[in-house]
Design a protein around this motif. Structure first.
Motif: not given
Ligand code: ASP
Length: 440
Positions: A232-234, A250-254
């Motif tokens: 996610y961080q990459e 878009s990574i934050f919710p999942v």
């Protein structure tokens, strides 16, 4: 059986035939139960996205230019009516378009206007799949500051639990004032992520027109290495820095739910795509660098003052100059007696840069203050870089051998990214030099 959420981007919704292909993808796997869609995007290079036409309509309606508005809205009308013909179903598009047109002319507002591409596209996809349409305003909520509200996730879980399958429009929700509010451009990816979190999906599939992430922009390097898995961080680092596959937020919710994202290609559904996961299992034997991306058009404001390190509140005073103006900064590299602020050019247009410099002079009386305009930031990203001795030496040697001057350096404390500032004109060459060093 797991639950998959499929989000189809603009090119996957561009015309009736592609929509039918997207529907076939959904129908081919019973786990694909929730679908989120973008507005129809470009069908060919030079085409105009429906969302762009809608923003134009909004400007024309605001300016009271009904003639221009009708002409632009006419183009949107033709696109949706063509889609209706192509999918071969009676979808009530004419009536739906009439309603939208009237609402815009009656002052429904810019975000409402921009959101209608997704709204109509979702109506179409719902009819094609024969699955209920659930409006995003039922659960996507923004707070007074316009930030996605935490209540969204519980609400999404509650609303969607009533539907074993659903089609949801991306890109918008309900603002604190009770009106439609959109995300930033490309925000349909965030909507998909919200739905995935709401239904606790086993996978969030993001269907687009590329087969995943590449180690760098294919327009800069021919056939760059494809990335099978990213953390996610990459992803956040690479997409924020210009890798345009997925919206960087878009990574934050999942992320907290650990739901993996898969980037898939609607036009090549058999391709494996790229998986975005909590902890990447890429081995250390693979490249130490995962990817390189760059973004142009920044300004560096540098301040020098003897004994700056001992002056309590120096940084705070400098930051309050930009804070008061609602300007955010990207990076803040500093030395003992120097500090620099890297700011997006967009904030500093029309004389704002000169005013900011004057205000900083008055606030902290630096010995020297200078600006460097039109800087590109190039990020080299990868968990493999952490604790890998010699990575930065290789990186800087490659840049210097390409004859490129480095104006600024910043390394994140997690050691998974090194960012260099170079002249805009050197951006592509810098990315290429780094790519060649680590991948060839
Ligand atoms: N249609 C919107 C845009 O063009 C949102 C999206 O596609 O995700 O930005």
């Amino acid at each position: 059986m797991g639950i998959k959420v499929c989000k189809f981007g603009g090119t996957s919704m561009a015309d009736g035939n592609v929509i039918l292909s997207a529907a076939k993808i959904v129908d081919s796997d019973p786990e694909r139960r929730y679908v989120v869609v973008s507005a129809p995007g470009k069908r060919f290079s030079g085409d105009i996205k429906v969302t762009d036409l809608l923003y134009k309509c909004s400007d024309e309606a605001d300016a009271g230019d009904v003639f221009a508005f009708k002409e632009t809205f006419g183009k949107i009308r033709v696109r949706f009516l063509n889609i209706e013909t192509e999918v071969g179903k009676k979808l009530g598009m004419k009536e739906a378009l009439d309603e939208v047109e009237e609402a815009i002319l009656n002052g429904a507002g810019r975000d409402y206007c921009a959101s209608r591409g997704e709204y109509l596209a979702a109506k179409i996809m719902a009819a094609v799949l024969n699955v209920p349409f659930v409006d995003a305003t039922e659960f996507v909520r923004f707070d007074k500051e316009g930030v996605l509200s935490e209540e969204t996730f519980d609400l999404a879980a509650k609303v969607l639990s009533a539907y074993p399958r659903a089609v949801v429009p991306g890109f918008y929700g309900l603002g604190a004032n009770g009106k439609v509010k959109t995300f930033s451009r490309g925000g349909g990816d965030i909507s998909g992520s919200i739905v995935a979190r709401g239904v606790m999906a086993s996978l969030y599939e993001n269907w687009t027109d590329v087969s995943g992430f590449y180690a760098c922009d294919p327009r800069i390097v021919n056939s760059p290495k494809w990335i099978s898995e990213l953390s996610y961080q990459e992803l956040r680092e690479l997409s924020y820095m210009g890798a345009n596959v997925l919206h960087s937020e878009s990574i934050f919710p999942v992320r907290s739910a650990g739901i993996p994202i898969r980037i898939c290609n609607t036009f090549r559904p058999e391709d494996a795509g790229t998986y975005i996961v909590k902890t990447s299992k890429r081995g250390v034997s693979e490249n130490v660098v995962t990817g390189v991306a760059g973004k142009k058009d920044f300004t560096v404001i540098s301040l020098e003052k003897s004994m700056m390190n001992g002056e309590v509140g120096f940084v705070e005073k400098v930051l309050s100059v930009i804070g008061k103006r609602g300007i955010s900064f990207e990076h803040l590299p500093s030395g003992v007696d120097t500090m620099s602020l890297v700011i997006d050019n967009a904030y500093l247009k029309n004389g704002v840069l000169e005013e900011v410099v004057e205000e900083m002079k008055a606030a902290v009386r630096p010995d020297k203050i200078y600006t460097h305009k039109d800087i590109a930031l190039v990020a080299t990203v990868g968990h493999g870089m952490a604790k890998n001795v010699g990575t930065s030496a290789r990186l800087f040697k490659a840049i210097s051998e390409a004859g490129i001057n480095v104006i600024m350096i910043d390394q994140g404390s997690s050691e998974m990214n090194i960012i260099v500032g170079v002249e805009n004109k050197d951006c592509a060459d810098c990315i290429k030099a780094i790519y060649d060093e680590f991948f060839n």
